[in-house]
Design a protein around this motif. Structure first.
Motif, PDB file in Angstrom:
ATOM      1  N   UNK A 117      14.559  74.165  72.176  1.00  0.00           N
ATOM      2  CA  UNK A 117      14.925  72.602  72.295  1.00  0.00           C
ATOM      3  C   UNK A 117      15.531  72.246  73.483  1.00  0.00           C
ATOM      4  N   UNK A 118      15.097  71.173  73.905  1.00  0.00           N
ATOM      5  CA  UNK A 118      15.774  70.707  75.252  1.00  0.00           C
ATOM      6  C   UNK A 118      16.292  69.147  75.083  1.00  0.00           C
ATOM      7  N   UNK A 119      17.134  68.559  75.989  1.00  0.00           N
ATOM      8  CA  UNK A 119      17.714  67.373  75.955  1.00  0.00           C
ATOM      9  C   UNK A 119      17.613  66.823  77.131  1.00  0.00           C
ATOM     10  N   UNK A 120      16.736  66.175  77.423  1.00  0.00           N
ATOM     11  CA  UNK A 120      16.425  65.496  78.767  1.00  0.00           C
ATOM     12  C   UNK A 120      17.461  64.677  79.461  1.00  0.00           C
ATOM     13  N   UNK A 121      18.292  63.748  78.476  1.00  0.00           N
ATOM     14  CA  UNK A 121      19.349  63.027  79.006  1.00  0.00           C
ATOM     15  C   UNK A 121      20.409  63.644  77.905  1.00  0.00           C
ATOM     16  N   UNK A 122      21.467  64.001  78.677  1.00  0.00           N
ATOM     17  CA  UNK A 122      22.633  64.706  77.845  1.00  0.00           C
ATOM     18  C   UNK A 122      23.179  63.642  76.719  1.00  0.00           C
ATOM     19  N   UNK A 123      23.097  64.218  75.643  1.00  0.00           N
ATOM     20  CA  UNK A 123      23.693  63.602  74.413  1.00  0.00           C
ATOM     21  C   UNK A 123      22.869  62.399  74.162  1.00  0.00           C
ATOM     22  N   UNK A 124      21.760  62.154  74.566  1.00  0.00           N
ATOM     23  CA  UNK A 124      20.779  60.992  74.255  1.00  0.00           C
ATOM     24  C   UNK A 124      19.429  61.612  73.840  1.00  0.00           C
ATOM     25  N   UNK A 125      19.268  62.365  72.852  1.00  0.00           N
ATOM     26  CA  UNK A 125      17.794  62.818  72.608  1.00  0.00           C
ATOM     27  C   UNK A 125      17.678  64.236  72.537  1.00  0.00           C
ATOM     28  N   UNK A 126      16.840  64.719  71.787  1.00  0.00           N
ATOM     29  CA  UNK A 126      16.223  65.857  71.891  1.00  0.00           C
ATOM     30  C   UNK A 126      14.859  65.956  71.573  1.00  0.00           C
ATOM     31  N   UNK A 127      14.021  67.100  72.015  1.00  0.00           N
ATOM     32  CA  UNK A 127      12.775  67.341  71.813  1.00  0.00           C
ATOM     33  C   UNK A 127      12.468  68.839  71.799  1.00  0.00           C
ATOM     34  N   UNK A 128      11.490  69.259  70.723  1.00  0.00           N
ATOM     35  CA  UNK A 128      11.003  70.661  70.560  1.00  0.00           C
ATOM     36  C   UNK A 128      10.095  71.197  71.557  1.00  0.00           C
ATOM     37  N   UNK A 129      10.210  72.369  71.968  1.00  0.00           N
ATOM     38  CA  UNK A 129       8.932  72.949  72.765  1.00  0.00           C
ATOM     39  C   UNK A 129       8.351  74.131  72.084  1.00  0.00           C
ATOM     40  N   UNK A 130       6.848  74.357  72.472  1.00  0.00           N
ATOM     41  CA  UNK A 130       6.464  75.571  71.718  1.00  0.00           C
ATOM     42  C   UNK A 130       6.840  76.592  72.890  1.00  0.00           C
ATOM     43  N   UNK A 131       6.855  76.351  74.174  1.00  0.00           N
ATOM     44  CA  UNK A 131       7.084  77.423  75.367  1.00  0.00           C
ATOM     45  C   UNK A 131       7.916  76.748  76.426  1.00  0.00           C
ATOM     46  N   UNK A 132       8.488  77.831  77.496  1.00  0.00           N
ATOM     47  CA  UNK A 132       9.140  76.980  78.544  1.00  0.00           C
ATOM     48  C   UNK A 132       9.360  78.257  79.437  1.00  0.00           C
TER      49      UNK A 132
ATOM     50  N   UNK B 199      14.537  70.913  82.677  1.00  0.00           N
ATOM     51  CA  UNK B 199      14.985  69.434  82.321  1.00  0.00           C
ATOM     52  C   UNK B 199      15.966  69.324  81.039  1.00  0.00           C
ATOM     53  N   UNK B 200      16.499  70.281  80.894  1.00  0.00           N
ATOM     54  CA  UNK B 200      17.774  70.288  79.768  1.00  0.00           C
ATOM     55  C   UNK B 200      18.835  69.851  80.516  1.00  0.00           C
ATOM     56  N   UNK B 201      19.325  68.498  79.927  1.00  0.00           N
ATOM     57  CA  UNK B 201      20.479  67.793  80.565  1.00  0.00           C
ATOM     58  C   UNK B 201      20.241  67.335  81.918  1.00  0.00           C
ATOM     59  N   UNK B 202      19.066  67.022  82.340  1.00  0.00           N
ATOM     60  CA  UNK B 202      18.761  66.913  83.497  1.00  0.00           C
ATOM     61  C   UNK B 202      19.499  65.513  84.105  1.00  0.00           C
ATOM     62  N   UNK B 203      19.722  64.626  83.192  1.00  0.00           N
ATOM     63  CA  UNK B 203      20.212  63.246  83.449  1.00  0.00           C
ATOM     64  C   UNK B 203      21.640  63.126  82.357  1.00  0.00           C
ATOM     65  N   UNK B 204      22.452  62.475  82.968  1.00  0.00           N
ATOM     66  CA  UNK B 204      23.712  62.309  81.894  1.00  0.00           C
ATOM     67  C   UNK B 204      24.064  60.523  82.119  1.00  0.00           C
ATOM     68  N   UNK B 205      24.513  60.196  81.144  1.00  0.00           N
ATOM     69  CA  UNK B 205      25.029  58.499  81.276  1.00  0.00           C
ATOM     70  C   UNK B 205      26.399  58.555  81.306  1.00  0.00           C
ATOM     71  N   UNK B 206      26.880  58.241  82.642  1.00  0.00           N
ATOM     72  CA  UNK B 206      28.163  58.116  83.118  1.00  0.00           C
ATOM     73  C   UNK B 206      28.956  56.750  82.414  1.00  0.00           C
ATOM     74  N   UNK B 207      30.167  56.808  81.892  1.00  0.00           N
ATOM     75  CA  UNK B 207      30.605  55.611  81.340  1.00  0.00           C
ATOM     76  C   UNK B 207      31.523  54.834  82.299  1.00  0.00           C
TER      77      UNK B 207
END
Length: 247
Positions: free
Chosen positions: A9-24, A34-42
């Motif tokens: 699994x990876x989470x391109x935007x930290x805490x905002x969604x996940x996706x499953x992969x077959x290989x990496x 690309x895991x937590x590549x971006x994050x949403x600052x408050x």
């Protein structure tokens, strides 16, 4: 006992969604690509240069509805599509300034009004993991099944936002691996430390509604709130579902 890679699994935007992969393809010293590549600052964030700790970001511990987001990333274009059961899907480019406001408008109904509000999307040249070092989160499906049995209900892997889920280990034996290396496919990883969990794991990832006292169950059974491990990649290589895992 034979162990194997059961989920990626990876989470391109930290805490905002996940996706499953077959290989990496893992690289030495790096997070899962690309895991937590971006994050949403408050709007109360105090960001330094590069990586910043998680209290600066909008996250499931403060906004449990975020836990129901799923994501799809187009690596070639940097376009992300997010889905949530209470919102229409949104497709946008996190790096595009003109796409920021539509994303913030989409996101705000999912963040409690009394919490710090989403303000901007940031990146740091490495994954915005909760660890200060570039890490890959390794978790045990056997331990998850054991905790599910103790709680009397099935627990989704997506409560825990892990990267590599291993099957075939004895429940909770992963904590004995700290300081050791494992191989998965062509990659090798060193197990660094336990992951101590927050209340984001209490939210159902199908609905974003808090429905399970995962932290209380861990405390009652084991006297701690740890689930999973942080690891560092020591030798890069491709890992795929069903790859055997060896010490």
């Amino acid at each position: 006992m034979t162990a194997w890679l059961g989920q990626i699994c990876r989470h391109p935007i930290k805490a905002h969604g996940r996706e499953e992969l077959a290989s990496v393809l893992l690289s030495a010293g790096a997070c899962l690509p690309w895991d937590r590549h971006w994050a949403v600052a408050h709007d109360a964030a105090k960001l330094g240069d590069g990586w910043s700790p998680c209290p600066n970001f909008v996250r499931g511990a403060k906004a449990p509805a975020l836990m129901a987001i799923t994501a799809r990333l187009d690596e070639a274009t940097g376009v992300v599509t997010l889905h949530h059961p209470d919102r229409e899907p949104i497709t946008f480019r996190p790096d595009a300034p003109e796409d920021l406001q539509p994303f913030l408008d989409w996101l705000r109904p999912l963040v409690p009004a009394e919490r710090a509000q989403p303000a901007r999307i940031v990146s740091a040249g490495r994954g915005m993991t909760d660890s200060a070092f570039p890490s890959v989160a390794i978790l045990s499906l056997s331990s998850l099944r054991d905790l599910s049995e103790r709680m009397g209900r099935p627990l989704s892997i997506h409560r825990w936002r892990g990267n590599l889920w291993i099957d075939g280990w004895q429940p909770w034996s992963e904590f004995d691996l700290i300081g050791r290396e494992i191989s998965i496919g062509r990659a090798r990883l060193r197990i660094e430390e336990r992951i101590t969990r927050c209340c984001a794991t209490m939210a159902d990832p199908a609905t974003g509604v808090i429905d399970a006292d995962t932290l209380g169950a861990l405390e009652t059974a084991f006297g701690h709130r740890d689930f999973g491990l942080y690891a560092t990649v020591t030798h890069g290589g491709t890992v795929s579902l069903q790859d055997e895992v060896h010490l």
